[in-house]
Write a protein that holds these residues in place. Structure first.
Motif, PDB file in Angstrom:
ATOM      1  N   GLN A   6       0.802  -1.195  -0.275  1.00  0.00           N
ATOM      2  CA  GLN A   6       0.097  -0.048  -0.175  1.00  0.00           C
ATOM      3  C   GLN A   6       0.892   1.208  -0.181  1.00  0.00           C
ATOM      4  OE1 GLN A   6      -3.145  -0.224  -0.166  1.00  0.00           O
ATOM      5  NE2 GLN A   6      -3.400  -2.467   0.471  1.00  0.00           N
ATOM      6  N   THR A   7       0.318   2.254  -0.422  1.00  0.00           N
ATOM      7  CA  THR A   7       1.155   3.573  -0.658  1.00  0.00           C
ATOM      8  C   THR A   7       0.157   4.684  -0.108  1.00  0.00           C
ATOM      9  OG1 THR A   7       0.748   4.204  -2.586  1.00  0.00           O
ATOM     10  CG2 THR A   7       2.589   2.831  -2.413  1.00  0.00           C
ATOM     11  N   MET A   8       0.671   5.738   0.419  1.00  0.00           N
ATOM     12  CA  MET A   8       0.131   6.957   0.840  1.00  0.00           C
ATOM     13  C   MET A   8       0.967   8.218   0.829  1.00  0.00           C
ATOM     14  SD  MET A   8      -3.278   7.821   2.080  1.00  0.00           S
ATOM     15  CE  MET A   8      -3.733   6.276   2.331  1.00  0.00           C
ATOM     16  N   VAL A   9       0.377   9.403   0.521  1.00  0.00           N
ATOM     17  CA  VAL A   9       1.011  10.488   0.758  1.00  0.00           C
ATOM     18  C   VAL A   9       0.611  11.211   2.102  1.00  0.00           C
ATOM     19  CG1 VAL A   9       1.462  12.779  -0.147  1.00  0.00           C
ATOM     20  CG2 VAL A   9       1.611  10.834  -1.837  1.00  0.00           C
ATOM     21  N   ILE A  10       1.444  11.657   2.896  1.00  0.00           N
ATOM     22  CA  ILE A  10       1.147  12.344   4.117  1.00  0.00           C
ATOM     23  C   ILE A  10       1.436  13.543   3.722  1.00  0.00           C
ATOM     24  CG2 ILE A  10       1.131  12.533   6.667  1.00  0.00           C
ATOM     25  CD1 ILE A  10       1.093   9.245   6.603  1.00  0.00           C
ATOM     26  N   ASP A  11       0.610  14.715   4.243  1.00  0.00           N
ATOM     27  CA  ASP A  11       0.942  15.830   3.847  1.00  0.00           C
ATOM     28  C   ASP A  11       1.662  16.719   5.169  1.00  0.00           C
ATOM     29  OD1 ASP A  11       0.010  16.167   1.310  1.00  0.00           O
ATOM     30  OD2 ASP A  11      -2.077  16.549   2.305  1.00  0.00           O
ATOM     31  N   ILE A  14       8.716  14.526   6.429  1.00  0.00           N
ATOM     32  CA  ILE A  14       9.319  13.121   6.397  1.00  0.00           C
ATOM     33  C   ILE A  14       9.736  13.012   7.945  1.00  0.00           C
ATOM     34  CG2 ILE A  14      11.528  13.663   5.870  1.00  0.00           C
ATOM     35  CD1 ILE A  14      11.496  10.687   4.480  1.00  0.00           C
ATOM     36  N   GLU A  15      10.523  13.940   8.801  1.00  0.00           N
ATOM     37  CA  GLU A  15      10.969  13.743  10.092  1.00  0.00           C
ATOM     38  C   GLU A  15       9.543  13.389  11.094  1.00  0.00           C
ATOM     39  OE1 GLU A  15      13.809  15.657   7.744  1.00  0.00           O
ATOM     40  OE2 GLU A  15      11.893  16.491   8.252  1.00  0.00           O
ATOM     41  N   THR A  16       8.617  14.255  10.860  1.00  0.00           N
ATOM     42  CA  THR A  16       7.449  14.211  11.676  1.00  0.00           C
ATOM     43  C   THR A  16       6.601  12.937  11.256  1.00  0.00           C
ATOM     44  OG1 THR A  16       6.989  16.486  11.417  1.00  0.00           O
ATOM     45  CG2 THR A  16       5.163  15.358  12.073  1.00  0.00           C
ATOM     46  N   GLN A  97       8.572  14.218  -0.260  1.00  0.00           N
ATOM     47  CA  GLN A  97       7.898  14.530  -1.739  1.00  0.00           C
ATOM     48  C   GLN A  97       7.537  16.004  -1.411  1.00  0.00           C
ATOM     49  OE1 GLN A  97       4.148  12.362  -2.699  1.00  0.00           O
ATOM     50  NE2 GLN A  97       5.027  12.261  -4.840  1.00  0.00           N
ATOM     51  N   GLY A  98       8.438  16.868  -1.682  1.00  0.00           N
ATOM     52  CA  GLY A  98       8.228  18.384  -1.304  1.00  0.00           C
ATOM     53  C   GLY A  98       8.120  18.605   0.230  1.00  0.00           C
TER      54      GLY A  98
END
Length: 153
Positions: A6-11, A14-16, A97-98
């Motif tokens: 599974q994949t997901m982008v979390i806004d 990365i450290e958080t 990712q940004g």
């Protein structure tokens, strides 16, 4: 790639995302089935860290030991669990990712014994669905948690 993916982008940065996703003791706040998680080893989280987890699976409390088998800060995290002839390994990878974080979940299931092999497909489907919900809930939890902190400042 394992049987589960599974994949997901979390806004969030990365450290958080990595810090919150690898804080196993927060699992009861994120995952409906997880009732309790207790860290069994001392010190910071690293390869070899163990946790005792209790899940409610259809009214049945199931206890298992999870062991961290990979821990690379802001990059990857993996745990394994073995119970009743079923070994499960979950691996999460994190990529910036940004200002957001791309999270990949990859899991494998190994079974031993004839009966367990017969039900492996059902177990894979059940866990895959559960993990999709987990990533969705993790995203919602992290994005809400950080927004709440921002408002408090």
């Amino acid at each position: 790639m394992g049987a589960l993916n599974q994949t997901m982008v979390i806004d969030r940065p990365i450290e958080t995302v990595f810090a919150m996703a690898t804080d196993m003791e927060r699992s009861p706040l994120i995952m409906d089935q997880v009732e309790q998680v207790e860290k069994l080893t001392n010190g910071p989280v690293a390869e070899g860290t163990k946790y005792q987890e209790v899940r409610n699976l259809g009214g049945r409390r199931v206890q298992s030991t999870l062991e961290v088998i990979e821990f690379v800060p802001a990059e990857s995290y993996a745990v394994s669990s073995e119970q009743n002839g079923v070994r499960i390994e979950f691996r999460y990878t994190f990529k910036p990712q940004g200002e957001s974080t791309y999270v990949t979940f990859d899991g494998t299931i190994q079974t031993s014994g004839f009966i367990r092999r017969l039900f492996k497909g059902m177990v894979v489907r059940m866990i895959s669905k559960e993990e999709l919900f987990h990533l969705q809930k993790l995203k919602k939890y992290i994005e809400k948690e950080e927004t709440t902190k921002d408002k408090a400042l």
